[in-house]
Design an enzyme around this catalytic site. Structure first.
Site, PDB file in Angstrom:
ATOM      1  N   SER A 190     -30.660  -2.606 -50.067  1.00 44.21           N
ATOM      2  CA  SER A 190     -29.988  -4.718 -49.751  1.00 44.21           C
ATOM      3  C   SER A 190     -31.382  -5.286 -49.926  1.00 44.21           C
ATOM      4  CB  SER A 190     -31.012  -4.222 -48.119  1.00 44.21           C
ATOM      5  OG  SER A 190     -30.887  -5.094 -46.934  1.00 44.21           O
ATOM      6  N   TYR A 203     -36.563   0.082 -41.407  1.00 44.87           N
ATOM      7  CA  TYR A 203     -35.317   0.190 -41.758  1.00 44.87           C
ATOM      8  C   TYR A 203     -35.633  -0.803 -43.217  1.00 44.87           C
ATOM      9  CZ  TYR A 203     -30.946  -2.982 -43.921  1.00 44.87           C
ATOM     10  OH  TYR A 203     -29.582  -2.795 -44.060  1.00 44.87           O
TER      11      TYR A 203
END
Ligand code: NAD
Ligand code: MG
Length: 298
Positions: A190, A203
């Site tokens: 990401s 995350y």
């Protein structure tokens, strides 16, 4: 002929600059209940035989990026196994129907990736159902925002680690004995690996780990003819955002702060996975392909 991913188009307006209304669903969110429903390329992805006869396993292949990848892979000629959570059956049916419409075999194997035993059974189900395996896409992920570290529960921290990192490891470990030279593993990192939002502490930690895992494993497996790479998406309109992945009141502005000025649609991520899965990327190993609307990355 209707427009597809090869059409000449202005990327600013190829997909609408959406302002999603504030909305929330329990985790995991069902994509079919979102407003607007993300675009997985159902009406635009055109295959050209780039993955003919390949056999792919995609985790989280029911919706979002994984769903778009499943559609693209099938239209490129691959048989596809998808994993998802039992609550996502409605979304999974949509993808299975599209895989079958492309004339390919679909295997649907729901379960919880936080469970090591399930990860092993998933690989076995893919190998049995597809008659082999040569593409593994680790895509499933958990993203729940928490503003303050004091409020981030140990349980959430562990669940995010297990879903995003441990499952990727368990899957790769179980899959490698089945992978012949020419096979590919694609991890899903990401923009958060480089550009961390403060409320995505757990995350963002996993996404840095995923990036490093793929680069280390790539060096380990390249001498065996197996290529490992990663895709690092930027803000993409998916079910993650409506199940506490992003602060609900900020949803109308979601993804508007990159140079392109809009969030991405899952359909725009799929070609990166097709490239890394196909032989076209034979000399590309340990790379992270950033697909994020123009945010600078290292
Ligand atoms: P999504 O919600 O459509 O897909 C995530 C999938 O993960 C779900 O469909 C679900 O099937 C699966 N999943 C989650 N927890 C699971 C568990 N315990 N067991 C089994 N499956 C589980 O959202 P998405 O945005 O398409 O997410 C796909 C990947 O893309 C994730 O790894 C995410 O971190 C990554 N990503 C997304 C964005 C974005 O903006 N959407 C940005 C960067 C990275
Ligand atoms: Mg889903």
């Amino acid at each position: 002929m209707s427009p597809d991913q090869y059409s000449f188009a202005d990327p600013r307006t190829l997909y609408p600059s959406i302002s999603p209304p504030v909305q929330q669903q329990p985790e995991p969110a069902v994509q079919a209940k979102m407003t607007p429903v993300p675009d997985l390329g159902e009406n635009s992805y055109r295959g050209s035989g780039r993955l003919q006869g390949r056999k792919a396993l995609i985790t989280g292949g029911d919706s979002g990026i994984g769903g778009a990848v499943a559609i693209a892979f099938a239209r490129e000629g691959a048989d596809v196994a998808i994993s998802y959570l039992p609550e996502e059956e409605q979304d999974a049916r949509h993808i299975v129907a599209l895989i079958e419409e492309a004339g390919r075999t679909a295997v649907a194997f729901p379960g919880d990736l936080k469970n090591k035993d399930y990860c092993h059974r998933l690989v076995d189900a893919a190998v049995d159902g597809l008659g082999g395996l040569d593409i593994v896409v680790s895509n499933a992920g958990k993203q729940v925002f928490v503003e303050k570290i004091e409020d981030l529960s140990d349980e959430q921290f562990e669940d995010t680690m297990h879903t995003n990192v441990f499952a990727m490891f368990w899957l790769a470990k179980a899959a490698v004995p089945h992978l012949k030279p020419g096979s590919t593993i694609i991890c899903t990192a990401s923009l958060e690996a480089y550009n961390q939002l403060p409320f995505l502490l757990d995350y963002a930690t996993t996404k840095g780990a995923i990036n490093n895992f793929s680069k280390a494993l790539a060096q380990q497996l390249a001498p065996r003819g197996i290529r490992v790479n990663a895709v690092a998406p930027g803000p993409t309109w998916t079910a993650l955002q409506v199940s506490q992945g992003f602060p609900p009141e900020k949803l109308p502005e979601y993804g508007k702060d990159n140079p392109l000025g809009r969030s991405g649609q899952p359909a725009e991520l799929a070609p990166a996975y097709v490239y890394l899965a196909s032989g076209e990327s034979s000399f590309t190993i340990g790379e992270t392909l950033n697909v994020n609307g123009g945010m600078p990355t290292p």
